[in-house]
Design a protein around this motif. Structure first.
Motif, PDB file in Angstrom:
ATOM      1  N   GLY A  21       0.787  -1.231   0.000  1.00 29.15           N
ATOM      2  CA  GLY A  21       0.000   0.000   0.000  1.00 29.15           C
ATOM      3  C   GLY A  21       0.812   1.271   0.000  1.00 29.15           C
ATOM      4  N   ARG A  22       2.079   1.197   0.362  1.00 24.60           N
ATOM      5  CA  ARG A  22       2.920   2.403   0.372  1.00 24.60           C
ATOM      6  C   ARG A  22       3.999   2.365  -0.718  1.00 24.60           C
ATOM      7  NH1 ARG A  22       2.603   6.291   4.274  1.00 24.60           N
ATOM      8  NH2 ARG A  22       4.771   6.928   3.960  1.00 24.60           N
ATOM      9  N   ALA A  23       3.831   1.506  -1.705  1.00 27.05           N
ATOM     10  CA  ALA A  23       4.790   1.496  -2.816  1.00 27.05           C
ATOM     11  C   ALA A  23       4.811   2.874  -3.469  1.00 27.05           C
ATOM     12  CB  ALA A  23       4.384   0.439  -3.836  1.00 27.05           C
ATOM     13  N   PRO A  24       5.989   3.427  -3.772  1.00 25.01           N
ATOM     14  CA  PRO A  24       6.063   4.740  -4.424  1.00 25.01           C
ATOM     15  C   PRO A  24       5.336   4.731  -5.769  1.00 25.01           C
ATOM     16  CG  PRO A  24       8.218   4.048  -3.621  1.00 25.01           C
ATOM     17  CD  PRO A  24       7.321   2.856  -3.496  1.00 25.01           C
ATOM     18  N   PHE A  25       4.811   5.883  -6.144  1.00 22.42           N
ATOM     19  CA  PHE A  25       4.112   5.980  -7.421  1.00 22.42           C
ATOM     20  C   PHE A  25       5.024   5.583  -8.579  1.00 22.42           C
ATOM     21  CE2 PHE A  25       1.215   9.083  -5.183  1.00 22.42           C
ATOM     22  CZ  PHE A  25       0.082   8.295  -5.290  1.00 22.42           C
ATOM     23  N   SER A  26       6.314   5.903  -8.463  1.00 19.88           N
ATOM     24  CA  SER A  26       7.241   5.545  -9.538  1.00 19.88           C
ATOM     25  C   SER A  26       7.337   4.028  -9.688  1.00 19.88           C
ATOM     26  CB  SER A  26       8.625   6.135  -9.254  1.00 19.88           C
ATOM     27  OG  SER A  26       9.117   5.681  -7.994  1.00 19.88           O
ATOM     28  N   GLN A  27       7.347   3.292  -8.569  1.00 19.43           N
ATOM     29  CA  GLN A  27       7.381   1.838  -8.624  1.00 19.43           C
ATOM     30  C   GLN A  27       6.080   1.283  -9.186  1.00 19.43           C
ATOM     31  OE1 GLN A  27       7.864  -0.075  -4.827  1.00 19.43           O
ATOM     32  NE2 GLN A  27       8.198  -2.113  -5.725  1.00 19.43           N
ATOM     33  N   LEU A  28       4.951   1.850  -8.759  1.00 17.25           N
ATOM     34  CA  LEU A  28       3.658   1.411  -9.281  1.00 17.25           C
ATOM     35  C   LEU A  28       3.585   1.641 -10.787  1.00 17.25           C
ATOM     36  CD1 LEU A  28       1.351   2.826  -6.449  1.00 17.25           C
ATOM     37  CD2 LEU A  28       1.908   0.420  -6.869  1.00 17.25           C
ATOM     38  N   ALA A  29       4.112   2.770 -11.244  1.00 20.67           N
ATOM     39  CA  ALA A  29       4.098   3.071 -12.678  1.00 20.67           C
ATOM     40  C   ALA A  29       4.926   2.048 -13.453  1.00 20.67           C
ATOM     41  CB  ALA A  29       4.629   4.479 -12.920  1.00 20.67           C
ATOM     42  N   GLU A  30       6.078   1.678 -12.896  1.00 21.41           N
ATOM     43  CA  GLU A  30       6.914   0.672 -13.561  1.00 21.41           C
ATOM     44  C   GLU A  30       6.197  -0.667 -13.632  1.00 21.41           C
ATOM     45  OE1 GLU A  30      11.275  -1.557 -13.063  1.00 21.41           O
ATOM     46  OE2 GLU A  30      10.616  -0.050 -11.607  1.00 21.41           O
ATOM     47  N   VAL A  31       5.535  -1.054 -12.534  1.00 20.88           N
ATOM     48  CA  VAL A  31       4.806  -2.322 -12.499  1.00 20.88           C
ATOM     49  C   VAL A  31       3.700  -2.341 -13.533  1.00 20.88           C
ATOM     50  CG1 VAL A  31       3.245  -3.744 -11.105  1.00 20.88           C
ATOM     51  CG2 VAL A  31       5.345  -2.826 -10.087  1.00 20.88           C
ATOM     52  N   LEU A  32       2.969  -1.231 -13.638  1.00 14.16           N
ATOM     53  CA  LEU A  32       1.793  -1.176 -14.510  1.00 14.16           C
ATOM     54  C   LEU A  32       2.143  -0.802 -15.948  1.00 14.16           C
ATOM     55  CD1 LEU A  32      -0.672   0.589 -12.029  1.00 14.16           C
ATOM     56  CD2 LEU A  32      -0.461  -1.858 -12.524  1.00 14.16           C
ATOM     57  N   GLY A  33       3.387  -0.390 -16.193  1.00 14.49           N
ATOM     58  CA  GLY A  33       3.803  -0.048 -17.552  1.00 14.49           C
ATOM     59  C   GLY A  33       3.208   1.240 -18.068  1.00 14.49           C
ATOM     60  N   ASP A  36       4.422   7.848 -14.517  1.00 13.53           N
ATOM     61  CA  ASP A  36       4.166   8.232 -13.129  1.00 13.53           C
ATOM     62  C   ASP A  36       2.911   9.089 -13.026  1.00 13.53           C
ATOM     63  OD1 ASP A  36       6.643   7.053 -12.963  1.00 13.53           O
ATOM     64  OD2 ASP A  36       7.549   8.645 -11.764  1.00 13.53           O
ATOM     65  N   GLN A  37       2.760  10.035 -13.943  1.00 13.35           N
ATOM     66  CA  GLN A  37       1.624  10.949 -13.885  1.00 13.35           C
ATOM     67  C   GLN A  37       0.296  10.213 -14.076  1.00 13.35           C
ATOM     68  OE1 GLN A  37       1.534  14.156 -12.915  1.00 13.35           O
ATOM     69  NE2 GLN A  37       3.685  13.725 -12.400  1.00 13.35           N
ATOM     70  N   THR A  38       0.314   9.183 -14.890  1.00  6.73           N
ATOM     71  CA  THR A  38      -0.922   8.405 -15.092  1.00  6.73           C
ATOM     72  C   THR A  38      -1.330   7.726 -13.793  1.00  6.73           C
ATOM     73  OG1 THR A  38      -0.476   8.021 -17.432  1.00  6.73           O
ATOM     74  CG2 THR A  38      -1.973   6.483 -16.330  1.00  6.73           C
ATOM     75  N   VAL A  39      -0.371   7.117 -13.103  1.00  6.89           N
ATOM     76  CA  VAL A  39      -0.677   6.450 -11.841  1.00  6.89           C
ATOM     77  C   VAL A  39      -1.149   7.460 -10.809  1.00  6.89           C
ATOM     78  CG1 VAL A  39       0.307   5.184  -9.892  1.00  6.89           C
ATOM     79  CG2 VAL A  39       0.875   4.520 -12.215  1.00  6.89           C
ATOM     80  N   ILE A  40      -0.458   8.585 -10.715  1.00  4.19           N
ATOM     81  CA  ILE A  40      -0.840   9.615  -9.743  1.00  4.19           C
ATOM     82  C   ILE A  40      -2.253  10.112 -10.031  1.00  4.19           C
ATOM     83  CG2 ILE A  40      -0.349  11.957  -8.941  1.00  4.19           C
ATOM     84  CD1 ILE A  40       2.645  11.303  -9.445  1.00  4.19           C
ATOM     85  N   ARG A  41      -2.541  10.362 -11.295  1.00  6.90           N
ATOM     86  CA  ARG A  41      -3.873  10.853 -11.668  1.00  6.90           C
ATOM     87  C   ARG A  41      -4.953   9.826 -11.360  1.00  6.90           C
ATOM     88  NH1 ARG A  41      -2.621  11.965 -16.350  1.00  6.90           N
ATOM     89  NH2 ARG A  41      -3.472  10.157 -17.476  1.00  6.90           N
ATOM     90  N   ARG A  42      -4.684   8.557 -11.692  1.00  5.09           N
ATOM     91  CA  ARG A  42      -5.666   7.512 -11.415  1.00  5.09           C
ATOM     92  C   ARG A  42      -5.915   7.374  -9.916  1.00  5.09           C
ATOM     93  NH1 ARG A  42      -7.702   3.853 -15.403  1.00  5.09           N
ATOM     94  NH2 ARG A  42      -7.125   4.743 -17.421  1.00  5.09           N
ATOM     95  N   TYR A  43      -4.834   7.328  -9.138  1.00  2.00           N
ATOM     96  CA  TYR A  43      -4.997   7.149  -7.699  1.00  2.00           C
ATOM     97  C   TYR A  43      -5.716   8.337  -7.067  1.00  2.00           C
ATOM     98  CZ  TYR A  43      -4.171   6.519  -2.765  1.00  2.00           C
ATOM     99  OH  TYR A  43      -4.370   6.400  -1.414  1.00  2.00           O
ATOM    100  N   ARG A  44      -5.343   9.531  -7.459  1.00  4.78           N
ATOM    101  CA  ARG A  44      -5.978  10.716  -6.873  1.00  4.78           C
ATOM    102  C   ARG A  44      -7.463  10.769  -7.194  1.00  4.78           C
ATOM    103  NH1 ARG A  44      -1.291  15.375  -7.803  1.00  4.78           N
ATOM    104  NH2 ARG A  44       0.030  14.700  -6.042  1.00  4.78           N
TER     105      ARG A  44
END
Length: 332
Positions: A21-33, A36-44
């Motif tokens: 649950g605390r994985a950095p957004f940069s790591q989540l972005a790498e996992v999801l391909g 970073d901005q896409t992950v941040i926007r989706r999560y927010r």
């Protein structure tokens, strides 16, 4: 807000957060391909609309919490009010309205045995709207809490390999939490992704010390991070609690088997005539029927199963539900 609100990327993000649950957004972005901005926007968006929230919670057995599963019988016109009152209490979680609207189920997480007994022996019996109480002590959780739910399977093995799966030690001496630890956990219970500057201010620590303290709490299995989401947003409309009676010699094996079922987000060995409790999430009643007959029916040692349908979820681990949205509980 229904399943259409959560597309495949949203659900993959939720699965990744269930693991860390605390994985950095940069790591989540790498996992999801994605970026970073896409992950941040989706999560927010998901967080801002109250559809998804990461929460940081203490691991009950490791920090000495006294946990029980309660079943409260109420008149039909009183059950919702009782459930709402319980949901406002910080020591009660997973409040649901069940069984035709006459039963409330919840989990107590008392700080001390005295607090636990005060609730069961004095406070609840004085509530005239509660006509019967059954309390089951939670002996061993097989899935749920620190052990993340496996109901989402959008990530590939390669993607899963990029995430750090925490390893929790759930037995051993009780760990003591000091005032700074408690202060950080209080903030994380509202938002598990709270930044270190805010955690440091809440605990009266430096930012580096707050970071080190939280790392230590995780390493010592004192806290974990969960994802709160209404299962209906994932298309899981049929929800039930199973009260299962299993031959004692088969209890551990049955619990371990349930922990591998994607339909089961929580299962635990408990005291009482029914010695195994499981929460089951299915897409519809037909899928629930197949699960009962094909999966539960195949478990060795099962002697009896009571299926208690869940009508409404009032509160999850820390958040109350308003429709499909998660909201902070009001003060008791």
């Amino acid at each position: 807000m229904r399943t259409s609100e959560l597309d495949a990327l949203d659900q993959a993000l939720v699965q990744a957060l269930l693991i860390d649950g605390r994985a950095p957004f940069s790591q989540l972005a790498e996992v999801l391909g994605v970026s970073d901005q896409t992950v941040i926007r989706r999560y927010r968006r998901l967080r801002g609309e109250g559809l998804v929230r990461v929460v940081g919670l203490p691991v009950g057995p490791r920090v000495g919490l006294v946990e029980s599963w309660l079943r409260l019988q109420c008149p039909p016109d009183a059950a919702l009010a009782v459930a709402d009152a319980l949901a406002r209490r910080p020591d009660i979680a997973w409040v649901t309205l069940n069984s035709g609207g006459t039963e409330v189920q919840c989990i107590t997480r008392a700080r001390t045995r005295e607090d636990h007994d005060e609730l069961l022996l004095r406070r609840l019996p004085r509530t005239r709207r509660v006509t019967a109480i059954t309390a089951h002590s939670i002996l061993r959780a097989f899935i749920g809490g620190p052990q993340y739910w496996r109901g989402l399977d959008l990530l590939t093995e390669e993607q899963l390999g990029k995430l750090t799966v925490p390893v929790y030690q759930l037995t051993g001496p009780v760990l003591h939490l000091d005032a700074a630890d408690e202060a950080m956990l209080a903030v994380l219970a509202r938002d598990g992704r709270t930044g270190y500057p805010e955690l440091a201010r809440a605990a009266g620590l430096s930012e580096s010390t707050a970071r080190r303290r939280l790392d230590q709490l995780r390493e010592r299995s004192a806290c974990y991070f969960d994802v709160e989401i209404d299962p209906r947003l994932l298309g899981l409309e049929s929800r039930a609690t199973l009260m299962i009676t299993v031959a004692p010699g088969e209890l551990a094996a049955a619990g371990a088997a349930l922990s591998e079922h994607p339909e089961v987000p929580f299962a635990a060995a408990v005291t009482g005539t029914a010695n195994l409790i499981a929460v089951v999430l299915c897409r519809d009643n037909d899928e629930l029927y197949r699960y009962l007959t094909e999966r539960i029916g195949a478990l060795a040692g099962v002697q009896h199963v009571e299926v208690v349908p869940q009508l409404r979820s009032i509160k999850r681990a820390g958040m109350m539900l308003d429709g499909y949205r998660l909201v902070d509980p009001p003060s008791a």
